[in-house]
Design an enzyme around this catalytic site. Structure first.
Site, short mmCIF file in Angstrom:
data_model
loop_
_atom_site.label_atom_id
_atom_site.label_comp_id
_atom_site.label_asym_id
_atom_site.label_seq_id
_atom_site.Cartn_x
_atom_site.Cartn_y
_atom_site.Cartn_z
N LYS A 282 0.91 -1.06 0.01
CA LYS A 282 -0.11 -0.01 0.20
C LYS A 282 0.92 0.96 -0.14
O LYS A 282 1.75 1.29 0.93
CB LYS A 282 -0.91 0.15 1.27
CG LYS A 282 -1.97 0.97 1.35
CD LYS A 282 -2.89 1.16 2.51
CE LYS A 282 -3.70 2.26 2.90
NZ LYS A 282 -4.47 2.83 1.68
N THR B 19 -2.66 6.97 0.06
CA THR B 19 -3.80 6.96 0.91
C THR B 19 -4.52 8.11 0.32
O THR B 19 -4.05 8.85 -0.03
CB THR B 19 -3.32 7.10 2.28
OG1 THR B 19 -4.66 7.09 3.34
CG2 THR B 19 -2.96 8.40 2.54
N GLU C 256 -3.31 0.87 -3.86
CA GLU C 256 -4.07 0.65 -2.65
C GLU C 256 -3.92 -0.92 -2.12
O GLU C 256 -4.53 -1.09 -1.22
CB GLU C 256 -5.38 1.19 -2.37
CG GLU C 256 -5.50 2.76 -2.30
CD GLU C 256 -5.61 3.28 -0.79
OE1 GLU C 256 -5.30 2.60 -0.05
OE2 GLU C 256 -5.58 4.61 -0.74
#
Length: 104
Positions: free
Chosen positions: A21, A24, A74
């Site tokens: 990841k 954000t 993500e």
């Protein structure tokens, strides 16, 4: 103890630590971060510190312009990403993408 600068749901902790990841997506309340910022990261649930990240870039996006690259960054499918964003930020359409790398 130092306060955390940003929090993530605990379910994202392992993906962040493993480098799966790398972005954000946040609302306007967290649009102030900029490239070069070094942030203490905590879990949303208990505010427990778990790593430090460096912001490598920022951009804006709408729910309609989210794409496969965002989903890959993500570590989820595009449909899942849109669903998660809509759940976290109901009735919002403008978002801020924060690109980051985990420094540990």
């Amino acid at each position: 103890m130092q306060p955390n600068d940003i929090t993530f749901f605990q379910r994202f902790q392992n993906d962040i630590l493993a480098g799966r990841k790398t972005i954000t997506i946040r609302d306007v309340s967290e649009s102030h971060f900029k490239a070069g910022d070094v942030l203490r990261v905590g879990r949303f649930e208990d505010d427990g510190y778990f790593c430090t990240i460096e912001v490598t870039g920022t951009s804006t996006v709408t729910l309609d312009t989210l794409n496969e690259k965002h989903a890959q960054q993500e570590n989820m499918s595009l449909d899942e990403l849109k669903r998660v964003i809509a759940e976290i930020y109901p009735n919002q359409t403008q978002f801020y993408v924060i690109d980051f790398k985990c420094l540990r």
